[in-house]
Design an enzyme around this catalytic site. Structure first.
Site, PDB file in Angstrom:
ATOM      1  N   THR A  14     -65.931  21.616  -5.543  1.00 19.17           N
ATOM      2  CA  THR A  14     -66.481  21.308  -4.225  1.00 19.17           C
ATOM      3  C   THR A  14     -66.749  19.816  -4.045  1.00 19.17           C
ATOM      4  O   THR A  14     -66.822  19.057  -5.005  1.00 19.17           O
ATOM      5  CB  THR A  14     -67.795  22.071  -3.987  1.00 19.17           C
ATOM      6  OG1 THR A  14     -68.799  21.608  -4.903  1.00 19.17           O
ATOM      7  CG2 THR A  14     -67.601  23.568  -4.146  1.00 19.17           C
ATOM      8  N   ASP A  15     -66.927  19.454  -2.778  1.00 21.56           N
ATOM      9  CA  ASP A  15     -67.307  18.083  -2.464  1.00 21.56           C
ATOM     10  C   ASP A  15     -68.837  17.999  -2.367  1.00 21.56           C
ATOM     11  O   ASP A  15     -69.543  18.962  -2.678  1.00 21.56           O
ATOM     12  CB  ASP A  15     -66.624  17.607  -1.173  1.00 21.56           C
ATOM     13  CG  ASP A  15     -66.972  18.466   0.037  1.00 21.56           C
ATOM     14  OD1 ASP A  15     -67.991  19.192   0.018  1.00 21.56           O
ATOM     15  OD2 ASP A  15     -66.221  18.406   1.031  1.00 21.56           O
ATOM     16  N   GLN A  16     -69.341  16.878  -1.905  1.00 21.93           N
ATOM     17  CA  GLN A  16     -70.787  16.661  -1.826  1.00 21.93           C
ATOM     18  C   GLN A  16     -71.477  17.664  -0.899  1.00 21.93           C
ATOM     19  O   GLN A  16     -72.649  17.962  -1.062  1.00 21.93           O
ATOM     20  CB  GLN A  16     -71.065  15.229  -1.354  1.00 21.93           C
ATOM     21  CG  GLN A  16     -72.517  14.846  -1.405  1.00 21.93           C
ATOM     22  CD  GLN A  16     -72.723  13.392  -1.030  1.00 21.93           C
ATOM     23  OE1 GLN A  16     -71.781  12.695  -0.672  1.00 21.93           O
ATOM     24  NE2 GLN A  16     -73.957  12.936  -1.103  1.00 21.93           N
TER      25      GLN A  16
END
Length: 140
Positions: A14-16
């Site tokens: 996942t990203d932030q």
């Protein structure tokens, strides 16, 4: 007929914002392909060692419908969609699994990959008969 694999979204995917990075769907597609072969008693490893063949990806696409997020359970549905000569096409659907709160399973993405059966010099070769028969059986 699709073969279904279940995974849980890992933090590293996942990203932030906790949303799965788009390229990870292609990694999930590979999980699906491996499981399709495994479901009929075959494997990539066996094809490479016993037959000296590889399946490079020559085309790949993914249409994103809704984001997958960290820690969700994901279903990867995979099926062989085309088998012609040395060309194999797999089709995929990625779903968010139904949860305990009663939410229904939701389509997150769908896509395809196209592969050409090759030897180690990347020259086209026929798919071994055992693979053809097993994949055709899944297509019926």
């Amino acid at each position: 007929m699709p073969v279904t694999s279940k995974i849980r979204v890992r933090y590293a995917e996942t990203d932030q914002m906790g949303v799965v990075y788009y390229a990870n769907y292609f990694v999930w597609f590979e999980i699906g392909r491996v499981e399709v072969l495994r479901s009929v008693g075959l494997s990539y490893d066996q094809m490479e060692k016993d037959h000296k063949l590889i399946l490079p990806v020559v085309d790949a696409s993914c249409r994103y419908k809704s984001p997958a997020k960290y820690d969700e359970e994901i279903l990867i549905e995979t099926r062989p969609a085309l088998l012609r000569g040395s060309v194999i096409k797999f089709a995929y659907r990625i779903y968010r699994d139904a949860d305990q709160d009663g939410a229904e399973r939701k389509l997150l993405a769908e896509g395809e990959t196209v592969h050409v059966v090759c030897d180690e010099k990347f020259e086209r070769q026929p798919l071994p008969d055992s693979y053809v028969a097993a994949l055709r059986n899944l297509m019926e």
